[in-house]
Design a protein around this motif. Structure first.
Motif, PDB file in Angstrom:
ATOM      1  N   GLU A 146      20.669  13.274  50.128  1.00 38.52           N
ATOM      2  CA  GLU A 146      20.601  12.488  51.356  1.00 38.52           C
ATOM      3  C   GLU A 146      21.479  13.096  52.452  1.00 38.52           C
ATOM      4  O   GLU A 146      21.097  13.147  53.617  1.00 38.52           O
ATOM      5  N   TYR A 150      18.031  15.997  53.265  1.00 35.00           N
ATOM      6  CA  TYR A 150      17.109  15.167  54.038  1.00 35.00           C
ATOM      7  C   TYR A 150      17.657  14.788  55.411  1.00 35.00           C
ATOM      8  O   TYR A 150      16.899  14.643  56.365  1.00 35.00           O
ATOM      9  N   GLN A 189      11.404  12.440  48.879  1.00 38.38           N
ATOM     10  CA  GLN A 189      12.494  11.742  49.544  1.00 38.38           C
ATOM     11  C   GLN A 189      12.429  10.228  49.322  1.00 38.38           C
ATOM     12  O   GLN A 189      13.463   9.614  49.003  1.00 38.38           O
ATOM     13  N   GLU A 193      15.431   7.983  47.522  1.00 38.11           N
ATOM     14  CA  GLU A 193      16.031   6.803  48.137  1.00 38.11           C
ATOM     15  C   GLU A 193      15.915   5.588  47.217  1.00 38.11           C
ATOM     16  O   GLU A 193      16.853   4.791  47.102  1.00 38.11           O
ATOM     17  N   ARG A 194      14.781   5.439  46.561  1.00 37.05           N
ATOM     18  CA  ARG A 194      14.604   4.320  45.632  1.00 37.05           C
ATOM     19  C   ARG A 194      15.539   4.459  44.434  1.00 37.05           C
ATOM     20  O   ARG A 194      16.163   3.473  44.007  1.00 37.05           O
ATOM     21  N   ARG A 197      19.093   3.455  45.403  1.00 34.86           N
ATOM     22  CA  ARG A 197      19.247   2.006  45.479  1.00 34.86           C
ATOM     23  C   ARG A 197      19.294   1.388  44.079  1.00 34.86           C
ATOM     24  O   ARG A 197      20.081   0.464  43.819  1.00 34.86           O
ATOM     25  N   VAL A 240      20.376   6.431  56.122  1.00 34.12           N
ATOM     26  CA  VAL A 240      20.071   6.336  54.689  1.00 34.12           C
ATOM     27  C   VAL A 240      20.001   4.864  54.285  1.00 34.12           C
ATOM     28  O   VAL A 240      20.953   4.104  54.480  1.00 34.12           O
ATOM     29  N   THR A 241      18.872   4.452  53.727  1.00 33.09           N
ATOM     30  CA  THR A 241      18.658   3.033  53.432  1.00 33.09           C
ATOM     31  C   THR A 241      19.639   2.495  52.397  1.00 33.09           C
ATOM     32  O   THR A 241      19.997   1.317  52.434  1.00 33.09           O
ATOM     33  N   ALA A 242      20.098   3.340  51.481  1.00 27.35           N
ATOM     34  CA  ALA A 242      21.022   2.888  50.434  1.00 27.35           C
ATOM     35  C   ALA A 242      22.356   2.446  51.017  1.00 27.35           C
ATOM     36  O   ALA A 242      23.033   1.577  50.453  1.00 27.35           O
TER      37      ALA A 242
END
Length: 282
Positions: A146, A150, A189, A193-194, A197, A240-242
Motif C-alpha cells: 500500500e 500502489y 490491489q 486491501e481486503r 482489513r 488507503v481504506t484500511a
C-alpha cells in the motif's frame, strides 16, 4: 527520448543502490565493547526517526518498545547502516552483534534475565506466536504494498518520506518484486486491501475488551503488534481504506495503540519529525 532517459536514469540508480549495499556489507566490522561503546548498554542501530511515529519500520519500533518495557539501558544510533544480516534494526551489546528484532529480543531476555511472557501459559504463548506471525509476516507485506507500490505518489505527497522520487520509485520496484516472490504481491490491489482489513479485524477480535493482547499486562507480542499497527495508523497514505477502517470501525484496536503509546512512549512527540518539518530530539 524522455522514456530512454528515464530508463537509463533508473538503471544507473539501481546499479548505484546495489553498489552501496555491497560496500556496506564489505565495510561492516564489529566494534569493541568498552572502547567503541559502553558496556551493559544496548546500542540500537535503526532507521532515522519517522514522520508521524518514531519509525517507519514496525520492527525498529517493536524492538525499541521492548527495550522500554524491560528497562534495559540502550542508546540509539540512527541511520541507514545495516547489520550482520543486512537488516535493520540490529544491536551491539557487550561484544555481541546481532540482527533480527525477534532474535534480539530473545537474546536480551536471556542475557538480562527479563521475561515479559512469564505470566502466559504455553497455550497463550502459542497463540501469541500466531498473532505475531500474522502481523509481521502477512500484514507487514500488505502495508508495504500500500505504501510503496500502489500509493507511492500519495506517500510522497503526504510527506511520509523525504526521499527523492527516483529512490521512492526504486523502493517500490524492489517491494513489488519481493512481495511477488513472497506471494502476497501476486494479488490484485482490491484483494490486498481486503486482506489488510481482514488482518486488522482478526487482531481486533482477538483483543476484544482486554487492555493488552493477553490481559492487564503487556507481553512481548504486544511490542510486535504495536509496531505494525503504528504503520497503519500513521505511516500509510490516507487514501488507503484500511487506515480509515482501523480508526473508524475498530475502536478497541485504536484505543489499544494509544494505550501502548501512552504507557511506553511518553516522549512520543520528541521522537517524530512531524513530516520532516522538525528534527526529532530523541
Amino acid at each position: 527520448m524522455e522514456i530512454i532517459t528515464w530508463c537509463v536514469t533508473c538503471t544507473v540508480l539501481a546499479a548505484g543502490t546495489v553498489y552501496i549495499v555491497r560496500k556496506r556489507r564489505q565495510q561492516f566490522e564489529p566494534r569493541q565493547c568498552g572502547k567503541d561503546y559502553p558496556a551493559d548498554t544496548v546500542i540500537l542501530h535503526q532507521f532515522p526517526r519517522g514522520p508521524r511515529a518514531p519509525s517507519m519500520s514496525g520492527f525498529c519500533l517493536k524492538l525499541e518498545t521492548f527495550l522500554r518495557m524491560t528497562n534495559i539501558p540502550y542508546k540509539n544510533e540512527l541511520g541507514y547502516k545495516t547489520g550482520p544480516k543486512d537488516k535493520s534494526p540490529w544491536i551491539e551489546y557487550n561484544g555481541a552483534t546481532m540482527g533480527d528484532s525477534q532474535m534480539i529480543m530473545e537474546y536480551l531476555s536471556e542475557k538480562c534475565q527479563v521475561d515479559l511472557d512469564k505470566h502466559l501459559s504455553d497455550h497463550q504463548k502459542a497463540l501469541g506466536r500466531a498473532i505475531r506471525v500474522l502481523a509481521e509476516d502477512h500484514m507487514y507485506w500488505l502495508v508495504l504494498l500500500e505504501r510503496w507500490v500502489y500509493h507511492r505518489a500519495e506517500t510522497k505527497a503526504e510527506k511520509l518520506t523525504k526521499l527523492p522520487s527516483l529512490f521512492v520509485w526504486e523502493i517500490g520496484r524492489r517491494t513489488n518484486n519481493q512481495a511477488h516472490a513472497q506471494g502476497l504481491g501476486r494479488h490484485t490491489q482490491p484483494e490486498v486491501e481486503r486482506l489488510l482489513r481482514e488482518d486488522l479485524k482478526a487482531i481486533s477480535d482477538f483483543l476484544g475488551d482486554k487492555k493488552f493482547l493477553f490481559g492487564d499486562d503487556a507481553c512481548a507480542v504486544d511490542c510486535a503488534v504495536f509496531g505494525q499497527l503504528c504503520q497503519v495508523m500513521w505511516h500509510i497514505p490516507s487514501v488507503v481504506t484500511a487506515k480509515a477502517y482501523l480508526e473508524e470501525s475498530l475502536p478497541n484496536l485504536k484505543s489499544y495503540v494509544e494505550r501502548m503509546r501512552t504507557a511506553y512512549w511518553p516522549d512520543w512527540d520528541e521522537c517524530v519529525t512531524d513530516c520532516f518539518t522538525k528534527e526529532a530530539t530523541k
